[in-house]
Design a protein around this motif. Sequence first.
Motif, PDB file in Angstrom:
ATOM      1  N   UNK A   1       4.017   5.338  -0.253  1.00  0.00           N
ATOM      2  CA  UNK A   1       4.681   4.079  -0.609  1.00  0.00           C
ATOM      3  C   UNK A   1       5.134   4.105  -2.061  1.00  0.00           C
ATOM      4  N   UNK A   2       6.269   3.514  -2.318  1.00  0.00           N
ATOM      5  CA  UNK A   2       6.692   3.304  -3.694  1.00  0.00           C
ATOM      6  C   UNK A   2       5.737   2.317  -4.356  1.00  0.00           C
ATOM      7  N   UNK A   3       5.248   2.675  -5.525  1.00  0.00           N
ATOM      8  CA  UNK A   3       4.261   1.836  -6.211  1.00  0.00           C
ATOM      9  C   UNK A   3       4.787   0.420  -6.445  1.00  0.00           C
ATOM     10  N   UNK A   4       6.078   0.300  -6.710  1.00  0.00           N
ATOM     11  CA  UNK A   4       6.641  -1.020  -6.981  1.00  0.00           C
ATOM     12  C   UNK A   4       6.585  -1.938  -5.746  1.00  0.00           C
ATOM     13  N   UNK A   5       6.512  -1.338  -4.567  1.00  0.00           N
ATOM     14  CA  UNK A   5       6.451  -2.131  -3.335  1.00  0.00           C
ATOM     15  C   UNK A   5       5.049  -2.628  -3.017  1.00  0.00           C
ATOM     16  N   UNK A   6       4.017  -1.918  -3.505  1.00  0.00           N
ATOM     17  CA  UNK A   6       2.649  -2.252  -3.092  1.00  0.00           C
ATOM     18  C   UNK A   6       1.715  -2.587  -4.255  1.00  0.00           C
ATOM     19  N   UNK A   7       2.189  -2.456  -5.482  1.00  0.00           N
ATOM     20  CA  UNK A   7       1.289  -2.683  -6.621  1.00  0.00           C
ATOM     21  C   UNK A   7       1.952  -3.509  -7.722  1.00  0.00           C
ATOM     22  N   UNK A   8       2.787  -4.474  -7.312  1.00  0.00           N
ATOM     23  CA  UNK A   8       3.400  -5.399  -8.267  1.00  0.00           C
ATOM     24  C   UNK A   8       3.437  -6.798  -7.659  1.00  0.00           C
ATOM     25  N   UNK A   9       3.461  -7.834  -8.481  1.00  0.00           N
ATOM     26  CA  UNK A   9       3.615  -9.193  -7.949  1.00  0.00           C
ATOM     27  C   UNK A   9       4.917  -9.340  -7.161  1.00  0.00           C
ATOM     28  N   UNK A  10       5.965  -8.636  -7.611  1.00  0.00           N
ATOM     29  CA  UNK A  10       7.253  -8.710  -6.928  1.00  0.00           C
ATOM     30  C   UNK A  10       7.155  -8.144  -5.508  1.00  0.00           C
TER      31      UNK A  10
ATOM     32  N   UNK B   1       4.493  -8.084  -3.696  1.00  0.00           N
ATOM     33  CA  UNK B   1       3.704  -9.048  -2.920  1.00  0.00           C
ATOM     34  C   UNK B   1       4.590 -10.195  -2.417  1.00  0.00           C
ATOM     35  N   UNK B   2       5.432 -10.724  -3.302  1.00  0.00           N
ATOM     36  CA  UNK B   2       6.286 -11.850  -2.904  1.00  0.00           C
ATOM     37  C   UNK B   2       7.342 -11.406  -1.889  1.00  0.00           C
ATOM     38  N   UNK B   3       7.789 -10.169  -2.029  1.00  0.00           N
ATOM     39  CA  UNK B   3       8.831  -9.652  -1.143  1.00  0.00           C
ATOM     40  C   UNK B   3       8.292  -9.367   0.262  1.00  0.00           C
ATOM     41  N   UNK B   4       7.107  -8.767   0.329  1.00  0.00           N
ATOM     42  CA  UNK B   4       6.582  -8.355   1.637  1.00  0.00           C
ATOM     43  C   UNK B   4       5.052  -8.334   1.611  1.00  0.00           C
ATOM     44  N   UNK B   5       4.435  -9.516   1.680  1.00  0.00           N
ATOM     45  CA  UNK B   5       2.967  -9.564   1.599  1.00  0.00           C
ATOM     46  C   UNK B   5       2.276  -8.808   2.731  1.00  0.00           C
ATOM     47  N   UNK B   6       2.903  -8.766   3.918  1.00  0.00           N
ATOM     48  CA  UNK B   6       2.280  -8.053   5.035  1.00  0.00           C
ATOM     49  C   UNK B   6       2.162  -6.564   4.740  1.00  0.00           C
ATOM     50  N   UNK B   7       3.195  -5.982   4.137  1.00  0.00           N
ATOM     51  CA  UNK B   7       3.158  -4.572   3.751  1.00  0.00           C
ATOM     52  C   UNK B   7       2.040  -4.324   2.742  1.00  0.00           C
TER      53      UNK B   7
ATOM     54  N   UNK C   1      -1.388  -4.594   4.402  1.00  0.00           N
ATOM     55  CA  UNK C   1      -1.644  -3.416   5.233  1.00  0.00           C
ATOM     56  C   UNK C   1      -2.004  -2.214   4.374  1.00  0.00           C
ATOM     57  N   UNK C   2      -1.291  -2.068   3.270  1.00  0.00           N
ATOM     58  CA  UNK C   2      -1.548  -0.942   2.369  1.00  0.00           C
ATOM     59  C   UNK C   2      -2.984  -0.969   1.858  1.00  0.00           C
ATOM     60  N   UNK C   3      -3.425  -2.119   1.366  1.00  0.00           N
ATOM     61  CA  UNK C   3      -4.781  -2.200   0.822  1.00  0.00           C
ATOM     62  C   UNK C   3      -5.836  -2.212   1.918  1.00  0.00           C
ATOM     63  N   UNK C   4      -5.486  -2.691   3.103  1.00  0.00           N
ATOM     64  CA  UNK C   4      -6.416  -2.592   4.230  1.00  0.00           C
ATOM     65  C   UNK C   4      -6.708  -1.131   4.547  1.00  0.00           C
ATOM     66  N   UNK C   5      -5.672  -0.295   4.497  1.00  0.00           N
ATOM     67  CA  UNK C   5      -5.876   1.140   4.750  1.00  0.00           C
ATOM     68  C   UNK C   5      -6.741   1.772   3.663  1.00  0.00           C
ATOM     69  N   UNK C   6      -6.490   1.396   2.415  1.00  0.00           N
ATOM     70  CA  UNK C   6      -7.306   1.931   1.313  1.00  0.00           C
ATOM     71  C   UNK C   6      -8.763   1.482   1.464  1.00  0.00           C
ATOM     72  N   UNK C   7      -8.955   0.219   1.866  1.00  0.00           N
ATOM     73  CA  UNK C   7     -10.306  -0.333   2.015  1.00  0.00           C
ATOM     74  C   UNK C   7     -11.057   0.386   3.132  1.00  0.00           C
TER      75      UNK C   7
END
Length: 230
Positions: free
Chosen positions: A32-41, A43-49, A52-58
């Motif tokens: 994943x592009x870091x900007x898609x999964x590790x920024x407030x932007x 999160x606002x753009x695609x909270x489900x993504x 899911x990303x952090x669920x996999x890490x967890x």
Amino acid sequence: MKKKLVVLTGAGISAESGIKTFRDADGLWEGHNVMDVATPEGWHKNPELVLDFYNQRRRQLHDVQPNLGHQILTELENDFDVSIITQNVDNLHEKAGSSNVLHLHGELLKVRSIANRNYILDWETDLNLGDFDDKGNQLRPHIVWFGEEVPALEKAVTIVEKADILIIIGTSLQVYPAAGLMNFAKQTIPVYYIDPKPAPIYDLPNDLKIIAATGSEGVKIVQKDLEKLK
């Protein structure tokens, strides 16, 4: 009285346990592009993504174990007053038995309210849209994303200022403000920097020993050195 040993750890120490770091893959973190999964932007753009990303890490945390580097840091508590300040969001230091760990960038096994950053819950399973705090606000990963302030930074500075010995393990020294913490150490104390590809360190007046090795290999070397510094 035991000497104060402060350890700053980055992704390198967890990599040996099988946890990947996005900085090893051109800004991609597990595809994943870091900007898609590790920024407030993101999160606002695609909270489900993001969820899911952090669920996999967890989930991954339940399958990985501390390595020798983590374990030796735990053993050092027998002879030193050890404080670990980590940029990592995993729980491997705690799993190994370290008793004093400060997470600069948050923790995968915690979540917090989007409306109140002090509303924090322990969380070991998946987090989904519709998981709310007690006032009906969505919960989010308890992770410090790029562009967000680091609430634990002030406490980290205070810890480093009190150090009698400083060890830096497995960090590129490129992520600020964490990378600047070493500059708050007393100039008279020894500093060890362990990394397979150590970044250049300029203008640090301390007695600096650079060890080009993995976290576990480097910590074994430093452990022998510390026998003389108890």
